[in-house]
Design an enzyme around this catalytic site. Structure first.
Site, PDB file in Angstrom:
ATOM      1  N   THR A 137      49.605 -32.842 -10.588  1.00  0.00           N
ATOM      2  CA  THR A 137      51.117 -33.143 -10.572  1.00  0.00           C
ATOM      3  C   THR A 137      51.905 -32.100 -10.578  1.00  0.00           C
ATOM      4  O   THR A 137      52.925 -32.006 -10.173  1.00  0.00           O
ATOM      5  CB  THR A 137      51.402 -34.286 -11.717  1.00  0.00           C
ATOM      6  OG1 THR A 137      50.526 -35.454 -11.833  1.00  0.00           O
ATOM      7  CG2 THR A 137      52.935 -34.458 -11.776  1.00  0.00           C
ATOM      8  N   ASP A 169      43.501 -34.317  -5.935  1.00  0.00           N
ATOM      9  CA  ASP A 169      44.247 -35.088  -7.040  1.00  0.00           C
ATOM     10  C   ASP A 169      43.021 -35.402  -8.021  1.00  0.00           C
ATOM     11  O   ASP A 169      42.057 -35.594  -7.762  1.00  0.00           O
ATOM     12  CB  ASP A 169      44.566 -36.593  -6.456  1.00  0.00           C
ATOM     13  CG  ASP A 169      45.321 -37.279  -7.415  1.00  0.00           C
ATOM     14  OD1 ASP A 169      44.432 -37.635  -8.467  1.00  0.00           O
ATOM     15  OD2 ASP A 169      46.165 -38.011  -6.785  1.00  0.00           O
ATOM     16  N   SER A 170      43.334 -35.131  -9.169  1.00  0.00           N
ATOM     17  CA  SER A 170      42.446 -35.038 -10.413  1.00  0.00           C
ATOM     18  C   SER A 170      41.663 -36.412 -10.458  1.00  0.00           C
ATOM     19  O   SER A 170      40.467 -36.494 -10.948  1.00  0.00           O
ATOM     20  CB  SER A 170      42.989 -34.517 -11.735  1.00  0.00           C
ATOM     21  OG  SER A 170      43.719 -35.799 -12.322  1.00  0.00           O
ATOM     22  N   SER A 171      42.410 -37.388  -9.931  1.00  0.00           N
ATOM     23  CA  SER A 171      41.339 -38.770  -9.978  1.00  0.00           C
ATOM     24  C   SER A 171      39.961 -38.637  -9.306  1.00  0.00           C
ATOM     25  O   SER A 171      39.077 -39.370  -9.177  1.00  0.00           O
ATOM     26  CB  SER A 171      42.350 -39.986  -9.642  1.00  0.00           C
ATOM     27  OG  SER A 171      43.347 -40.111 -10.533  1.00  0.00           O
ATOM     28  N   THR A 219      46.388 -33.990 -14.732  1.00  0.00           N
ATOM     29  CA  THR A 219      46.150 -34.450 -16.338  1.00  0.00           C
ATOM     30  C   THR A 219      45.372 -35.815 -16.507  1.00  0.00           C
ATOM     31  O   THR A 219      44.814 -35.954 -17.566  1.00  0.00           O
ATOM     32  CB  THR A 219      47.486 -35.037 -16.794  1.00  0.00           C
ATOM     33  OG1 THR A 219      48.070 -36.028 -15.909  1.00  0.00           O
ATOM     34  CG2 THR A 219      48.333 -33.732 -16.901  1.00  0.00           C
ATOM     35  N   ASP A 220      45.066 -36.493 -15.410  1.00  0.00           N
ATOM     36  CA  ASP A 220      44.177 -37.808 -15.567  1.00  0.00           C
ATOM     37  C   ASP A 220      42.962 -37.617 -16.014  1.00  0.00           C
ATOM     38  O   ASP A 220      42.282 -38.338 -16.584  1.00  0.00           O
ATOM     39  CB  ASP A 220      44.434 -38.486 -14.331  1.00  0.00           C
ATOM     40  CG  ASP A 220      45.600 -39.348 -13.861  1.00  0.00           C
ATOM     41  OD1 ASP A 220      46.484 -39.505 -15.066  1.00  0.00           O
ATOM     42  OD2 ASP A 220      46.036 -39.782 -12.766  1.00  0.00           O
TER      43      ASP A 220
END
Length: 564
Positions: free
Chosen positions: A19, A84-86, A116-117
């Site tokens: 993010t 994207d960390s996901s 952060t996820d």
């Protein structure tokens, strides 16, 4: 742990996505390229005049002076592609670890900018991949993009750079909302608020406010001159099973099938679960067939014990205790242990039960028995007499042994000091006494014993901290009560910036922290530098529980902030 020295500290900032650098496209946030260019427009992240004077490369930035005689220079390495960390997996985390390995000799520290996820998972995995760290590796990110008007990204990234550049903390850490945590102790606890992470069972390694407070005794020591070892053979076939009331044995049997090689099982309370014979049989059969199952509590705080019959039943089924590990750390550790070649099943279980990277707090008896009984060593040392060499050895070793016993909550060893008329106010190099250590750890029984034996309740370490202040920071209410009953009071120096600290706790909704300060005798109406008090901050943040708590403390009413 020492403060980093030298006129220039060079860091590598690995930007993986997340993010913090995202931009809006079609009404949704997507990974945004060119973070270094964005940072160059922000004076807090780049001194263009210094960069030009020293002909720094395009991808290299320099912070404004952190101190009169030191500069932090950092190179931004942007991953291709950004993630994207996901979508992050062990494969991507191996790439990060290998990037650190390739550049290890060039830089004095590393910052990993991550979404952060899954940041807590990443920090845990990297802590096991990177063995024999001599340099800090700090993960950070943001809840709001850095270019937004109101963003946590600027403080988080700046804090991570300063911690990695100014201090030698040779661990994988996570910096968020002015706190530096051990990475494998963290978990994400809030999807929206800036205080997104916590370390449930270990205090922060460092806290940033008007001053930087380092919890020195918590920082793990570097392994001598050992070279960095990167473990890239991590086992991906591990899973997470959360028990719930009435979970069918058939569902558990289906979940435990190959190719799964290891499972972290989240249980109730202190490691309890259903004791239905069919469910226990499924777990027992899976364990006998070589599947490793680690028992972790699904509670945010606390540890797995065998206090209850259902917990004993779990242990009897061949399940390994995860003690107080987070599920993220347990998954990472399981992947690491299963990825080690040439180990027997029993060897792997023994490794899982050991504290390898500071990821768990073992019971005091386990700590003392890992390399032999500490108490026996103390008794032998105390019994030595007659020679100058023996006296010198006592002077050198006894303070450390006394503090180790206090840290472990070992009453028997401390009693050996008492019986041989030894001083329990021994101090180590940083001025810590056994009472300081026991208060910080929350060992109420040890604190009681030390106070009864004349420990100095007002002792100050080299940072001017009392045992009472350390108990407050650890939120150990029973210890705070014992110290207060013994006459402990917070000094004016310890209360100097308490208003700012109280407002910070109120903004985060930290009722437990506020209660600890109140119990220690602090005035909860003390204003911060802006003239606001904790109650006003809690009301503005909409933290109803904190407002109710503060209003219940009759002496915590504060006046309106003074106009500027």
């Amino acid at each position: 742990m020492a403060r980093a020295m030298g006129p220039e500290r060079r860091l590598l900032a690995i930007y993986t996505g997340g993010t913090i650098g995202m931009r809006s496209e079609g009404g949704v946030l997507v990974p945004g390229r060119g973070l270094a260019a964005v940072l160059k427009t922000l004076h807090m992240f780049h001194d263009e005049e210094y960069a030009q004077a020293h002909s720094l490369p395009e991808d290299t930035l320099v912070l404004p002076p952190a101190s009169p005689d030191q500069r932090i220079i950092y190179t931004v390495l942007e991953c291709q592609p950004l993630f994207d960390s996901s979508d992050m997996t062990i494969t991507e985390w191996v790439q990060i670890a290998q990037t650190i390995e390739r550049h290890y000799a060039q830089y004095q520290g590393f910052v990993v900018i991550h979404g952060t996820d899954t940041m807590a998972f990443a920090a845990s995995v990297l802590s096991f991949m990177l063995e024999n760290l001599q340099k800090p590796v700090v993960l950070t990110g943001a809840q709001v993009p850095i270019h937004a008007l109101w963003s946590d990204g600027r403080e988080n990234l700046l804090g991570a750079l300063l911690m990695a550049g100014q201090y030698v903390i040779p661990e994988v850490c996570l910096f968020f909302q002015n706190q530096l945590f051990r990475g494998n102790r963290t978990t994400k606890v809030d999807a929206r608020r800036f205080a997104a992470f916590c370390s449930p069972n270990l205090p922060p390694l460092a806290t940033v406010g008007a001053d930087v407070t380092i919890n020195r005794e918590l920082v793990r020591k570097a392994c001598g001159k050992s070279h960095l070892v990167v473990h890239s053979s991590m086992e991906p076939d591990v899973g997470l099973l959360r028990l719930y009331p009435g979970i069918p044995a058939s569902l558990v049997r289906t979940f435990l099938q190959p190719p799964l090689k290891g499972v972290v099982m989240e249980t109730f309370g202190s490691g309890n679960g259903p004791t239905k014979p069919d469910l226990l049989q499924e777990l027992r059969v899976a364990a006998e067939q070589g599947l490793i199952i680690v028992n972790c509590t699904h509670c945010l705080q606390g540890a797995v014990t065998s206090d209850y019959a259902s917990g004993m039943a779990m242990a009897g089924a061949g399940i390994v205790s995860g003690f107080d590990m987070t599920s993220e750390a347990a998954l990472a550790k399981l992947s690491y242990v299963l990825g080690q070649p040439g180990l027997s099943l029993n060897d792997r279980k023994k490794l899982l039960a050991k504290d390898l990277r500071g990821e768990m707090t073992l019971p005091a008896t386990d700590v003392l028995l890992q390399d032999g009984m500490l108490g026996c060593r103390v008794a032998w040392l105390l019994s030595m007499n007659g020679s100058q060499e023996a006296d010198t050895m006592k002077d050198v070793l006894l303070p450390g042994l006394a503090l180790a016993a206090a840290h472990a909550g070992d009453l028997d060893t401390l009693q050996a000091f008492v019986e041989l008329d030894r001083d329990l106010n021994l101090k180590d190099y940083s001025g810590q006494t056994p009472l300081h250590v026991a208060a910080r750890r929350g060992h109420a029984a040890v604190v009681t014993m030390l106070l009864q034996r004349g420990a100095d309740v007002d002792a100050r370490n080299e940072d001017g901290q009392s045992p009472l202040l350390l108990a407050v920071r650890g939120r150990h209410q029973s210890v705070i009560g014992l110290l207060r009953a013994a006459g402990a009071r917070l000094s004016p120096q310890e209360l100097e910036d308490v208003g700012t600290e109280l407002c910070r706790l109120a903004s985060r909704g930290d009722s437990e922290g506020l209660r600890a300060w109140w119990q220690a005798g602090a005035d909860l109406g003390q204003p911060d530098y802006d003239g606001h008090c904790a109650l006003q901050v809690a009301e503005a943040a909409g933290n109803a529980d904190v407002v109710a708590l503060l209003q219940s403390f009759k002496d915590s009413v504060c006046a309106q902030p003074q106009p500027h």
